[in-house]
Scaffold this motif. Structure first.
Motif, PDB file in Angstrom:
ATOM      1  N   LEU A 199     -40.332 -39.593  49.184  1.00  9.15           N
ATOM      2  CA  LEU A 199     -40.227 -39.512  47.963  1.00  9.15           C
ATOM      3  C   LEU A 199     -40.719 -38.445  46.966  1.00  9.15           C
ATOM      4  N   ARG A 200     -41.963 -37.820  47.511  1.00  9.63           N
ATOM      5  CA  ARG A 200     -42.703 -36.872  46.697  1.00  9.63           C
ATOM      6  C   ARG A 200     -41.635 -35.908  46.230  1.00  9.63           C
ATOM      7  N   GLU A 201     -40.823 -35.598  47.410  1.00  5.94           N
ATOM      8  CA  GLU A 201     -39.961 -34.330  46.830  1.00  5.94           C
ATOM      9  C   GLU A 201     -38.837 -34.875  45.855  1.00  5.94           C
ATOM     10  N   LEU A 202     -38.830 -36.038  45.369  1.00  2.25           N
ATOM     11  CA  LEU A 202     -37.879 -36.528  44.275  1.00  2.25           C
ATOM     12  C   LEU A 202     -38.691 -36.612  43.140  1.00  2.25           C
ATOM     13  N   GLY A 203     -40.155 -36.314  43.171  1.00  2.82           N
ATOM     14  CA  GLY A 203     -40.741 -36.527  41.748  1.00  2.82           C
ATOM     15  C   GLY A 203     -41.455 -38.135  41.716  1.00  2.82           C
ATOM     16  N   ALA A 204     -41.354 -38.694  42.948  1.00  4.84           N
ATOM     17  CA  ALA A 204     -42.286 -40.050  42.962  1.00  4.84           C
ATOM     18  C   ALA A 204     -43.504 -39.748  43.045  1.00  4.84           C
ATOM     19  N   THR A 205     -44.420 -40.538  42.253  1.00  2.00           N
ATOM     20  CA  THR A 205     -45.797 -40.534  42.628  1.00  2.00           C
ATOM     21  C   THR A 205     -46.531 -42.015  42.842  1.00  2.00           C
ATOM     22  N   ILE A 236     -35.825 -60.488  56.481  1.00  2.00           N
ATOM     23  CA  ILE A 236     -35.687 -60.432  55.258  1.00  2.00           C
ATOM     24  C   ILE A 236     -37.203 -60.106  54.537  1.00  2.00           C
ATOM     25  N   LEU A 237     -37.196 -59.057  53.771  1.00  2.00           N
ATOM     26  CA  LEU A 237     -38.201 -58.425  53.423  1.00  2.00           C
ATOM     27  C   LEU A 237     -38.982 -59.138  52.052  1.00  2.00           C
ATOM     28  N   THR A 238     -40.272 -58.893  52.308  1.00  2.00           N
ATOM     29  CA  THR A 238     -41.227 -59.613  51.268  1.00  2.00           C
ATOM     30  C   THR A 238     -41.454 -58.474  50.410  1.00  2.00           C
ATOM     31  N   LYS A 239     -41.988 -58.598  49.126  1.00  2.00           N
ATOM     32  CA  LYS A 239     -42.608 -57.731  48.149  1.00  2.00           C
ATOM     33  C   LYS A 239     -43.401 -56.699  49.019  1.00  2.00           C
ATOM     34  N   GLU A 240     -44.278 -57.140  49.620  1.00  2.84           N
ATOM     35  CA  GLU A 240     -45.375 -56.789  50.345  1.00  2.84           C
ATOM     36  C   GLU A 240     -44.917 -55.491  51.545  1.00  2.84           C
ATOM     37  N   ASP A 241     -43.606 -56.100  51.973  1.00  2.00           N
ATOM     38  CA  ASP A 241     -42.854 -55.251  52.878  1.00  2.00           C
ATOM     39  C   ASP A 241     -42.178 -54.007  52.253  1.00  2.00           C
ATOM     40  N   ILE A 242     -41.699 -54.526  51.007  1.00  8.72           N
ATOM     41  CA  ILE A 242     -41.199 -53.363  50.218  1.00  8.72           C
ATOM     42  C   ILE A 242     -42.363 -52.115  50.049  1.00  8.72           C
ATOM     43  N   ARG A 243     -43.395 -52.688  49.469  1.00  5.08           N
ATOM     44  CA  ARG A 243     -44.501 -52.030  49.203  1.00  5.08           C
ATOM     45  C   ARG A 243     -44.876 -50.833  50.406  1.00  5.08           C
ATOM     46  N   LYS A 244     -44.988 -51.522  51.578  1.00  2.00           N
ATOM     47  CA  LYS A 244     -45.388 -50.811  52.833  1.00  2.00           C
ATOM     48  C   LYS A 244     -44.359 -49.608  53.105  1.00  2.00           C
ATOM     49  N   ILE A 245     -42.970 -49.979  52.834  1.00  2.00           N
ATOM     50  CA  ILE A 245     -42.074 -49.030  53.174  1.00  2.00           C
ATOM     51  C   ILE A 245     -41.797 -47.922  52.105  1.00  2.00           C
ATOM     52  N   LEU A 246     -42.160 -48.390  51.139  1.00  2.00           N
ATOM     53  CA  LEU A 246     -42.237 -47.201  49.940  1.00  2.00           C
ATOM     54  C   LEU A 246     -43.585 -46.232  50.045  1.00  2.00           C
ATOM     55  N   GLN A 247     -44.379 -47.014  50.414  1.00  2.00           N
ATOM     56  CA  GLN A 247     -45.820 -46.141  50.626  1.00  2.00           C
ATOM     57  C   GLN A 247     -45.488 -45.058  51.902  1.00  2.00           C
ATOM     58  N   ALA A 248     -44.838 -45.669  52.995  1.00  2.00           N
ATOM     59  CA  ALA A 248     -44.574 -44.869  54.209  1.00  2.00           C
ATOM     60  C   ALA A 248     -43.505 -44.005  53.817  1.00  2.00           C
ATOM     61  N   SER A 249     -42.790 -43.988  52.881  1.00  2.00           N
ATOM     62  CA  SER A 249     -41.465 -43.111  52.540  1.00  2.00           C
ATOM     63  C   SER A 249     -42.398 -41.961  51.682  1.00  2.00           C
ATOM     64  N   MET A 250     -43.527 -42.054  50.838  1.00  2.00           N
ATOM     65  CA  MET A 250     -43.892 -41.012  50.080  1.00  2.00           C
ATOM     66  C   MET A 250     -44.194 -39.893  50.726  1.00  2.00           C
TER      67      MET A 250
END
Length: 389
Positions: free
Chosen positions: A349-355, A375-389
């Motif tokens: 995600l950092r390649e796309l300007g995400a911080t 079925i994801l929770t908000k915490e699951d989503i947070r972990k996935i996005l952090q791993a995508s950074m």
């Protein structure tokens, strides 16, 4: 295959180098007033605008224009277009461009005669149209979204930090006709071509990584994925290869014209994650999908292990000898990652300007669906996005 379903697709496709000539066969079916919708002006540089407007003139049409439709069409742009289309007493909306232009045209179709706010009605409440809709035709210039043969329309609301797609239930929202000439896709920058290729691939994955029954749709999906991988490598080496670009264009249509979804649950969480990223960063859609998908698939792998094993063996030809099921599945994702890198896709995600400070906005913008293996929770989503950074 499980369950019951109805399948109908009313979109008539004209495919090939001479596809535009068929516009003369379609235009007489509609009234005099046509609204021509297009993007940033590339169709004026490559001559397509002149060719289309000449055909419209020869068919005696009154033409109004909505230009400047952006890659992630905004609700403000939709409001502007509604006024133009109403003033024109539009009989046909003709979209000339890529998936965003086609999406915009369908959103316009259901909004022109709608007395309610389309954002609230279609993208918050997810209501279906109760007003008269306007027929849509498409002249496609980019392969990727499949919007030329489905009823989906994605709109971005920057103020709300939301990017939401509505796949309308009524088949009349699908384009009545679409003209697909692979030559029109060859003027795209390579970055956009590769983003479109991954959008196609992920459309198939979203439908493939769901369900556990023996389903014909999964066999079709595997064939489409293998064709796309093969043609993408040829096009990546030579973007002017007509055969490869034509196969990519045709695969894009079948990836999301509802066929391979039939008889299945479907996932779509990679798209929900990617659209949340797009809402916050305005990054190219296919690249947002690429940046989040591997983290998501690793996160759900064990919940859907048998399908990931099948994916590895049937799509990526991983040799299962001496490997556990999890090792086979991971080898499949590794092969997929290698192919993505080969295409030059955004892998983080950092390649796309995400911080890091945007993660919470992306979490809040992610819609949670229940058709996948978890079925994801908000915490699951947070972990996935952090791993995508």
């Amino acid at each position: 295959m499980l369950g019951n379903f109805v399948y109908a697709n009313p979109t008539k496709l004209y495919f090939g180098a001479d596809a535009l000539n068929s516009l003369n066969m379609e235009l007489p079916k509609y009234g005099k007033n046509v609204v021509l919708v297009y993007g940033g002006g590339s169709i004026k540089k490559n001559g397509l605008y002149d060719a289309v407007t000449e055909i419209l003139k020869d068919n005696g049409k009154n033409v109004s224009e909505i230009a400047g439709v952006m890659p992630n069409p905004t609700i403000e742009k939709l409001y502007d277009g509604m006024e133009i289309a109403r003033n024109a007493k539009v009989d046909l909306i003709l979209a000339v461009g890529g998936g965003s232009v086609c999406d915009y045209a369908k959103a316009l179709s259901v909004s022109v005669n709608c007395p309610e706010d389309p954002w609230e009605k279609y993208y918050i409440k997810f209501d279906e149209p109760t007003c008269e809709t306007i027929p849509v035709g498409c002249v496609l210039t980019m392969a990727g979204t499949g919007s030329e043969m489905n009823a989906g329309a994605v709109i971005t609301n920057h103020k709300a930090k939301l990017k939401i797609g509505h796949v309308f239930a009524d088949e009349k929202i699908m384009p009545r006709f679409s003209l697909l000439n692979p030559n029109y896709t060859m003027t795209l920058p390579k970055y956009q071509m590769c983003a479109g290729i991954y959008d196609i691939f992920n459309h198939i994955c979203e439908q493939y990584f769901s369900g556990t029954d023996d389903n014909t749709s999964d066999y079709i999906s595997e064939g489409l994925m293998q064709s796309l991988i093969h043609s993408s490598r040829i096009a990546n080496a030579n973007p002017q290869d007509y055969e490869a670009r034509s196969n990519i264009m045709w695969t894009a249509t079948w990836a999301l014209n509802t066929l391979v979804a039939k008889g299945k649950s479907t996932d779509w969480m990679v798209h929900m994650l990617g659209q949340a990223v797009g809402a916050v960063t305005d990054a190219t859609h296919g690249m947002t999908l690429a940046a989040v998908s591997l983290a998501y698939y690793h996160y759900i792998l064990e919940a859907g292990l048998p399908k990931f094993v099948r994916f590895a063996e049937n799509v990526w030809h991983v040799d299962p000898a001496g490997k556990t099921d999890k090792e086979i599945a991971l080898a499949g994702l590794a092969a997929m990652e290698s192919w993505m890198q080969e295409l030059g896709l955004a892998m983080h995600l950092r390649e796309l300007g995400a911080t890091d400070d945007l993660i919470e906005d992306m979490v809040n913008a992610t819609l949670i669906l229940d058709g996948g293996y978890r079925i994801l929770t908000k915490e699951d989503i947070r972990k996935i996005l952090q791993a995508s950074m």
